[in-house]
Motif scaffolding. Structure first.
Motif, short mmCIF file in Angstrom:
data_model
loop_
_atom_site.label_atom_id
_atom_site.label_comp_id
_atom_site.label_asym_id
_atom_site.label_seq_id
_atom_site.Cartn_x
_atom_site.Cartn_y
_atom_site.Cartn_z
N SER A 195 0.82 -1.20 0.00
CA SER A 195 0.00 0.00 0.00
C SER A 195 0.86 1.26 0.00
N ALA A 196 1.92 1.26 0.79
CA ALA A 196 2.81 2.42 0.83
C ALA A 196 3.53 2.60 -0.50
N VAL A 197 4.01 1.51 -1.08
CA VAL A 197 4.71 1.60 -2.37
C VAL A 197 3.76 2.07 -3.46
N LEU A 199 6.39 10.72 3.31
CA LEU A 199 6.33 10.36 4.73
C LEU A 199 4.88 10.16 5.18
N LEU A 200 4.01 11.03 4.76
CA LEU A 200 2.60 10.90 5.13
C LEU A 200 2.00 9.63 4.54
N THR A 201 2.36 9.29 3.32
CA THR A 201 1.87 8.06 2.70
C THR A 201 2.33 6.84 3.48
N ALA A 202 3.57 6.85 3.93
CA ALA A 202 4.08 5.73 4.73
C ALA A 202 3.38 5.67 6.09
N LEU A 203 3.11 6.82 6.69
CA LEU A 203 2.42 6.83 7.98
C LEU A 203 0.98 6.36 7.87
N VAL A 204 0.35 6.63 6.73
CA VAL A 204 -1.02 6.15 6.52
C VAL A 204 -1.03 4.63 6.43
N ALA A 205 0.00 4.03 5.85
CA ALA A 205 0.07 2.58 5.72
C ALA A 205 0.48 1.90 7.02
N LEU A 206 1.02 2.63 7.97
CA LEU A 206 1.48 2.04 9.23
C LEU A 206 0.39 1.30 10.01
N PRO A 207 -0.83 1.81 10.14
CA PRO A 207 -1.86 1.04 10.88
C PRO A 207 -2.17 -0.31 10.25
N LEU A 208 -1.95 -0.46 8.95
CA LEU A 208 -2.15 -1.77 8.33
C LEU A 208 -1.14 -2.77 8.86
#
Length: 65
Positions: free
Chosen positions: A20-22, A45-54
């Motif tokens: 999802s992050a990629v 960075l925000l895109t990676a943080l959004v994928a973190l809860p997954l």
């Protein structure tokens, strides 16, 4: 009494989170319609943080996942 340890994320959840992050980063880098700008460092960075809860989905106490 020791604090309870959170369970480790499953490999499939990590794969979904990384995918999802990629995908979000690739879409931000290559797809930018007329008024939009390409991604900058904060957007990646925000895109990676959004994928973190997954990736951390099973670390909570909820049993519904």
């Amino acid at each position: 009494m020791p604090a309870p340890r959170a369970p480790r994320p499953r490999p499939a959840q990590l794969a979904v989170a990384v995918g999802s992050a990629v995908a979000g980063c690739l879409a931000g880098a290559f797809y930018h319609p007329a008024p939009w700008q390409p991604f900058d460092v904060r957007a990646y960075l925000l895109t990676a943080l959004v994928a973190l809860p997954l990736a951390l989905g099973r670390s909570g106490r909820s049993r519904c996942w």
